[in-house]
Enzyme design. Structure first.
Site, mmCIF file in Angstrom:
data_model
loop_
_atom_site.group_PDB
_atom_site.id
_atom_site.type_symbol
_atom_site.label_atom_id
_atom_site.label_comp_id
_atom_site.label_asym_id
_atom_site.label_seq_id
_atom_site.Cartn_x
_atom_site.Cartn_y
_atom_site.Cartn_z
ATOM 1 N N SER A 151 10.803 6.574 -7.510
ATOM 2 C CA SER A 151 11.863 7.055 -6.606
ATOM 3 C C SER A 151 12.163 8.527 -6.899
ATOM 4 O O SER A 151 12.457 9.301 -5.989
ATOM 5 C CB SER A 151 13.137 6.239 -6.797
ATOM 6 O OG SER A 151 12.881 4.879 -6.565
ATOM 7 N N PHE A 157 -0.477 3.335 -8.539
ATOM 8 C CA PHE A 157 -0.138 2.559 -7.321
ATOM 9 C C PHE A 157 -0.634 3.249 -6.046
ATOM 10 O O PHE A 157 0.098 3.292 -5.043
ATOM 11 C CB PHE A 157 1.376 2.360 -7.187
ATOM 12 C CG PHE A 157 2.072 1.619 -8.302
ATOM 13 C CD1 PHE A 157 1.364 0.871 -9.223
ATOM 14 C CD2 PHE A 157 3.460 1.654 -8.413
ATOM 15 C CE1 PHE A 157 2.019 0.181 -10.243
ATOM 16 C CE2 PHE A 157 4.128 0.959 -9.410
ATOM 17 C CZ PHE A 157 3.410 0.233 -10.333
ATOM 18 N N ARG A 160 7.693 6.723 7.653
ATOM 19 C CA ARG A 160 8.579 5.551 7.477
ATOM 20 C C ARG A 160 8.661 4.654 8.710
ATOM 21 O O ARG A 160 8.693 3.426 8.562
ATOM 22 C CB ARG A 160 9.973 6.002 7.007
ATOM 23 C CG ARG A 160 9.946 6.282 5.522
ATOM 24 C CD ARG A 160 11.231 6.748 4.925
ATOM 25 N NE ARG A 160 10.963 7.124 3.547
ATOM 26 C CZ ARG A 160 11.394 8.218 2.944
ATOM 27 N NH1 ARG A 160 12.157 9.087 3.601
ATOM 28 N NH2 ARG A 160 11.076 8.467 1.698
ATOM 29 N N ILE A 206 12.119 -23.086 7.885
ATOM 30 C CA ILE A 206 11.817 -23.946 9.039
ATOM 31 C C ILE A 206 10.545 -24.765 8.790
ATOM 32 O O ILE A 206 10.434 -25.912 9.209
ATOM 33 C CB ILE A 206 11.735 -23.088 10.323
ATOM 34 C CG1 ILE A 206 13.161 -22.635 10.677
ATOM 35 C CG2 ILE A 206 11.085 -23.846 11.480
ATOM 36 C CD1 ILE A 206 13.257 -21.628 11.788
ATOM 37 N N GLU A 232 7.433 3.705 0.023
ATOM 38 C CA GLU A 232 7.847 4.827 0.900
ATOM 39 C C GLU A 232 9.371 4.985 0.905
ATOM 40 O O GLU A 232 9.988 5.242 1.933
ATOM 41 C CB GLU A 232 7.279 4.655 2.302
ATOM 42 C CG GLU A 232 5.764 4.782 2.237
ATOM 43 C CD GLU A 232 5.114 5.137 3.544
ATOM 44 O OE1 GLU A 232 5.775 5.735 4.405
ATOM 45 O OE2 GLU A 232 3.916 4.843 3.676
ATOM 46 N N GLU A 235 3.654 8.451 -10.033
ATOM 47 C CA GLU A 235 3.126 8.413 -11.404
ATOM 48 C C GLU A 235 3.990 7.434 -12.201
ATOM 49 O O GLU A 235 5.046 7.016 -11.713
ATOM 50 C CB GLU A 235 3.188 9.814 -12.035
ATOM 51 C CG GLU A 235 2.377 10.817 -11.243
ATOM 52 C CD GLU A 235 2.416 12.228 -11.841
ATOM 53 O OE1 GLU A 235 2.886 12.398 -12.987
ATOM 54 O OE2 GLU A 235 1.954 13.149 -11.151
#
Ligand SMILES: Cc1cc2nc3c(=O)[nH]c(=O)nc-3n(C[C@H](O)[C@H](O)[C@H](O)COP(=O)(O)OP(=O)(O)OC[C@H]3O[C@@H](n4cnc5c(N)ncnc54)[C@H](O)[C@@H]3O)c2cc1C
Length: 375
Positions: A121, A145, A232, A327, A353, A116
């Site tokens: 976190s 999200f 995870r 590169i 996550e 929310e």
């Protein structure tokens, strides 16, 4: 078999349209249908509910292969597994019979809704409530999200059934898309994984039947922590696939790009960068597979290992995609090549996550708790 199948779909169906999906920020419905037709949504569902009974390793292999080509498509696929895991672990047989076969067939997608505006976190700061009423629970609040938001049909939603108890007062609910009082807010415009949809979920007096609670009242946070431990390594696999794709593209480009009369792959500075990239990808891959196997073995606690796999693989993806861009030189900065997309896609793996800083703290906490040497 899973790896081969996922690679085939990724190369034949996703590769030709990935730049377009990214550019248009379009949800990949056609590809989701291909994945469903190839039984890819059955992988993580038990056989008794029309699944193939695979485990964490199979899901990681599928994620890795899809992400090697397009992380946005892969995330849309994985978010459905995220929405399903709580039901698999804590659902009643009746709930499983009702929902799992449809999800296994890929006819309906799932999503998981915790975050929310006030709770990222710090998941314990959620404000969405689920008040007991005659006939069920009345949900009020807004989630932000949420991956697959608006496109999924079935949502696992975490809400407070007892505000005064804080995290111990949270519970989990299955909410179907067409439930009155449930609507969708803003669709986010993102930096990366743009084929996936990320939306707000809005609940205004949304009545959810009592039988849609997953587990018991007050189990919402335990369920969430267990879910994230389990998911995870999947983010780790997403990161490994992405990094592998960037490495392959960089080797290919370095073989073809001529400077000073030679392909740049003959320059030792470039060779060493490629060697480090390949070593880091392989190390991350092996840790992700090892943790997935630990989970599949039925281990009870794998918080630390799951966090390590996610942190190592996501930091590797960020580093390897950045080096791959180096590169490619200026060409990599242009949208003609997939490298800039891969670099944009990699960033989120360090954030969602569990932000990597939060996960490092979780790993350190486990280390502090441990007495003596690890078995
Ligand atoms: C594209 C996308 C898809 C998502 N999909 C979903 C979904 O499907 N379901 C869902 O529920 N959520 C979803 N999320 C939410 C996601 O999990 C959160 O964004 C994430 O947990 C971080 O929360 P935050 O964004 O509020 O960052 P914050 O919590 O505000 O943190 C910001 C930064 O502060 C630092 N920080 C915060 N707390 C600590 C701490 N204790 N220790 C150390 N550092 C700290 C970290 O560096 C962190 O990155 C998604 C997010 C994105 C961007």
């Amino acid at each position: 078999m899973v790896k081969g199948l996922a690679r085939k779909i990724a190369e034949e169906r996703i590769l030709p349209v990935r730049a377009e999906l990214d550019e248009r920020e379009e949800f990949p419905w056609d590809i989701i249908k291909d994945l469903a037709d190839a039984d890819m949504f059955r992988i993580f569902i038990p056989e008794e509910y029309e699944g193939l009974g695979g485990g964490s390793l199979e899901l990681c292999l599928a994620m890795e292969e899809l992400s090697r080509i397009c992380s946005g498509v892969a995330v849309s696929y994985a978010a459905s597994a995220l929405g399903v895991f709580p039901l698999l672990e804590y659902g009643t047989d009746e709930q499983k019979r009702k929902y799992l076969p449809q999800l296994a067939g890929g006819k309906r997608l799932a999503a998981f809704a915790l975050t929310e505006t006030t709770a990222g976190s710090d998941a314990s700061a959620i404000k969405t409530t689920a008040q007991r009423e005659k006939g069920g629970y009345l949900i009020n609040g807004t989630k932000q999200f949420i991956t697959n938001g608006g496109d999924a049909e079935i949502y696992t939603v975490i809400a407070l059934t007892a505000k005064e108890k804080g995290p111990r007062g949270a519970s989990a609910f299955l909410v179907e898309k067409d439930t009155p009082g449930f609507s969708f807010g803003k669709k986010e415009k993102k930096m990366g994984i743009r084929a996936s949809s990320t939306r707000e979920l809005v609940f205004r007096n949304c009545l959810v039947p009592e039988e849609n609670m997953i587990g018991r009242e007050g189990m919402g946070f335990i369920l969430t922590m267990r879910l994230l431990d389990r998911s995870r390594p999947g983010v780790g696999a997403q990161a490994v696939g992405l990094a592998q794709g960037a490495l392959e593209a960089a080797v290919d480009y370095a073989r073809k790009r001529i400077q000073f009369g030679h392909p740049i792959i003959s320059i030792q500075a470039v060779q060493h960068m490629l060697a480090d990239m390949a070593t880091q990808v392989e190390a991350a891959r092996l840790l992700v597979y090892a943790v997935a196997r630990t989970i599949d073995s039925g281990a009870k606690n794998f918080t630390e290992e799951a966090a390590m796999a996610k942190v190592l693989a996501s930091d590797t993806a960020m580093k390897v995609t950045t080096d791959a861009m180096q590169i490619f030189g200026g060409a990599g900065y242009m949208r003609d090549y997939p490298i800039e997309k891969m670099m944009r896609d990699a960033k989120i793996t360090q954030i969602y996550e569990g932000a990597n800083q939060v996960l490092r703290t979780a790993i350190a906490l486990e280390l502090r708790k441990r007495k003596g040497m690890r078995e």
